[in-house]
Design a protein around this motif. Sequence first.
Motif, short mmCIF file in Angstrom:
data_model
loop_
_atom_site.label_atom_id
_atom_site.label_comp_id
_atom_site.label_asym_id
_atom_site.label_seq_id
_atom_site.Cartn_x
_atom_site.Cartn_y
_atom_site.Cartn_z
N TRP A 1 1.72 -0.46 -0.53
CA TRP A 1 0.44 -0.80 0.08
C TRP A 1 0.69 -1.93 1.06
N VAL B 1 -0.93 -5.59 -6.07
CA VAL B 1 -1.94 -5.52 -5.02
C VAL B 1 -3.23 -6.15 -5.51
N ALA C 1 -7.67 -3.48 -2.96
CA ALA C 1 -6.84 -2.39 -2.44
C ALA C 1 -7.21 -1.07 -3.10
#
Length: 302
Positions: free
Chosen positions: A85, A221, A225
Amino acid sequence: MPYSFVVAEIGAPLYRECMIDLHTHTYRSDGTDSPAGLMEAAKREGLSAVGITDHDTIEGWAEASGALSRTGVRLVRGMEMTTRWVGDDGRSTSVHMLAYLFDPDSPALVEHRHNMAASREERVREIVNRLAKDFLIAWDDVVAVREPGAPAGRPHVADALVNRGIVPNRSAAFVDLLHPRGKYYVPQYAPNVLEAIGWINDAGGKAVFAHPLAVSRGKIVPLHAVDEMAEAGLFGIEVDHRDNPLERRAEISATADRLGLFQFGSSDYHGDGKPNRLAEFTTAPDTLNALAHGAYLEVLNP
């Protein structure tokens, strides 16, 4: 068998009073059980259904399928994809995305498996080269501990370190020597997670975010996200997993509820490679029912 398998209607009962563990690994990636051995272990543990989700490979599917009749355990075919990500600052964070019941011949996923196999070999060789400057370890030590034909990974380096007496066990190797913040770490190729979710959906599969708050593995994350992943077509998220801190699981669950994501519980079993035990966390029957509904592959019955 006492339970029926129904996918015709998403609300129809799939199993009742059973145990379902959909996140496990064999020696086709970084587990220690053979695919057939994993099916036998699932039977001993009393599982009604098990998912095989080796890292970036489907090589264990055929052997596991061959064990259906003698184990009586239903098989959910999957794969744990290594992705990343990217935040607004351009920095990337590793994300493990579970892909279930997809078309194995999907061009994007075939290419992903090929790219990951090539990248993983180069990466592990470089990790060994870095370690060899400070410790008595060589590439042959890694080859000796992995199953022939299986892709090499950091867990195999850990096993080689154990055999050399450098660390007491695999887990200890990841605390320091193989930790992402350690000096021997080598970054790995990985596609963007939003792109990977698209590949899974285009292949008729379902995407589930694995152990989202596994802080012991390195950087994680932010929960916002997950909003991006949900917009990209995320199906579910692992809530009950030993690497998700207990005090934060309610937060993950609330995020899943807000985004309409299905919630999973899984062991992430690796055989003797990790302390995780089969069925230490499980997934609800209705969730498996929804996972199977409309997917390209069916859940395999004995």
